[in-house]
Motif scaffolding. Structure first.
Motif, PDB file in Angstrom:
ATOM      1  N   LEU A 197       0.557  -1.506   0.244  1.00 50.17           N
ATOM      2  CA  LEU A 197      -0.295   0.008   0.279  1.00 50.17           C
ATOM      3  C   LEU A 197       0.662   1.031  -0.356  1.00 50.17           C
ATOM      4  O   LEU A 197       0.412   2.380  -0.478  1.00 50.17           O
ATOM      5  N   GLU A 198       1.353   1.197   0.751  1.00 49.87           N
ATOM      6  CA  GLU A 198       2.799   2.575   0.867  1.00 49.87           C
ATOM      7  C   GLU A 198       4.096   2.470  -0.464  1.00 49.87           C
ATOM      8  O   GLU A 198       3.699   3.770  -0.597  1.00 49.87           O
ATOM      9  N   ARG A 199       3.547   1.774  -1.837  1.00 46.36           N
ATOM     10  CA  ARG A 199       4.019   2.577  -2.931  1.00 46.36           C
ATOM     11  C   ARG A 199       2.629   3.386  -3.855  1.00 46.36           C
ATOM     12  O   ARG A 199       3.108   3.476  -4.386  1.00 46.36           O
ATOM     13  N   TYR A 200       2.114   2.983  -3.655  1.00 43.64           N
ATOM     14  CA  TYR A 200       0.711   3.904  -4.167  1.00 43.64           C
ATOM     15  C   TYR A 200      -0.265   4.939  -3.244  1.00 43.64           C
ATOM     16  O   TYR A 200      -0.686   4.433  -2.315  1.00 43.64           O
ATOM     17  N   GLN A 201      -0.602   5.877  -3.968  1.00 46.96           N
ATOM     18  CA  GLN A 201      -1.304   6.854  -3.732  1.00 46.96           C
ATOM     19  C   GLN A 201      -2.885   6.855  -4.627  1.00 46.96           C
ATOM     20  O   GLN A 201      -3.831   7.983  -4.108  1.00 46.96           O
ATOM     21  N   ASN A 202      -2.425   6.122  -6.187  1.00 49.97           N
ATOM     22  CA  ASN A 202      -3.982   6.561  -6.607  1.00 49.97           C
ATOM     23  C   ASN A 202      -4.919   5.348  -6.377  1.00 49.97           C
ATOM     24  O   ASN A 202      -4.598   5.078  -4.933  1.00 49.97           O
ATOM     25  N   ASP A 203      -5.874   5.295  -6.884  1.00 51.80           N
ATOM     26  CA  ASP A 203      -7.499   4.948  -7.014  1.00 51.80           C
ATOM     27  C   ASP A 203      -6.831   3.558  -7.934  1.00 51.80           C
ATOM     28  O   ASP A 203      -7.121   4.023  -9.178  1.00 51.80           O
ATOM     29  N   ILE A 204      -6.461   2.709  -7.586  1.00 54.19           N
ATOM     30  CA  ILE A 204      -5.285   1.836  -8.426  1.00 54.19           C
ATOM     31  C   ILE A 204      -6.367   0.709  -9.106  1.00 54.19           C
ATOM     32  O   ILE A 204      -6.654   0.368  -9.552  1.00 54.19           O
ATOM     33  N   LEU A 205      -7.683   0.724  -8.796  1.00 52.37           N
ATOM     34  CA  LEU A 205      -8.493  -0.126  -9.519  1.00 52.37           C
ATOM     35  C   LEU A 205      -9.345   0.506 -10.441  1.00 52.37           C
ATOM     36  O   LEU A 205      -9.419  -0.050 -11.622  1.00 52.37           O
TER      37      LEU A 205
END
Length: 208
Positions: free
Chosen positions: A59-67
């Motif tokens: 989770l710490e690798r991204y801040q975007n709405d990955i879905l």
């Protein structure tokens, strides 16, 4: 009871109307139930999908709405869903590929997470029908075999090494079950080779 009412109950039209009324009521109840439960079901499905992605993309690798980054492509008959992880600045921090590989008893659904350079962050099996006690060791809950992929990439693992030891590679097979781990190794290797061909699909920044 009045004779006219009793006679009416015996008519086909009355029975048909009664059946139609009961069917309509049941249909209305089903529609209302679906309307009330659909949002909760959709939310649960999204939570399950995020939980699966988190196993191969921290989770710490991204801040975007990955879905919402999900895109689909096919390469030589192999289908993929690709999710792109990005930081707050819109820079790509990794990829997750969802694909299938044919095992002993059917298709094995896989999630493969990598960093931007294609080094594996994690591999997990989403579903399979492999033999209990033999092929099901591909599940993390049954053994840690699947963790052997962590840190591997096309750059640090040659093509000949992407095989089970029985075939001259570096990945262990299971006693009495070689087809299943071979399918996983082949599927992961193929996904890594197909990923560079499709990285241009990734957005350069998060869309609102």
């Amino acid at each position: 009871m009045l004779p006219c009412i009793e006679k009416m109950r015996d008519t086909l039209s009355y029975q048909t109307a009664l059946l139609a009324g009961a069917t309509g009521t049941a249909t209305l109840c089903l529609l209302l139930t679906n309307l009330l439960t659909a949002p909760a079901i959709a939310m649960r499905a999204e939570e399950d999908q995020l939980a699966g992605l988190a196993q191969v993309m921290p989770l710490e690798r991204y801040q975007n709405d990955i879905l919402k980054s999900e895109q689909h492509f096919s390469t030589e008959g192999h289908d993929y869903a690709m999710f792109t992880a990005m930081n707050a600045q819109g820079q790509v921090t990794g990829y997750v590929l969802k694909t299938e590989s044919m095992g002993y008893a059917g298709a094995i659904s896989l999630l493969i997470g990598t960093d931007p350079q294609g080094e594996i962050l994690g591999v997990r099996v989403l579903s399979h029908a492999e033999t209990p006690g033999l092929g099901d060791k591909i599940e993390l809950a049954k053994s840690d075999w699947i963790l052997a992929f962590d840190g591997h990439s096309l750059g640090n693992t040659g093509d000949e090494q992407w095989a089970v030891r029985k075939d001259g590679g570096e990945f262990d097979q299971f006693s009495g079950a070689t087809i299943t781990p071979r399918a996983i190794v082949n599927g992961v290797h193929r996904a890594l080779k197909d990923l560079p061909l499709k990285q241009d699909l990734s957005p350069t920044e998060e869309t609102p």
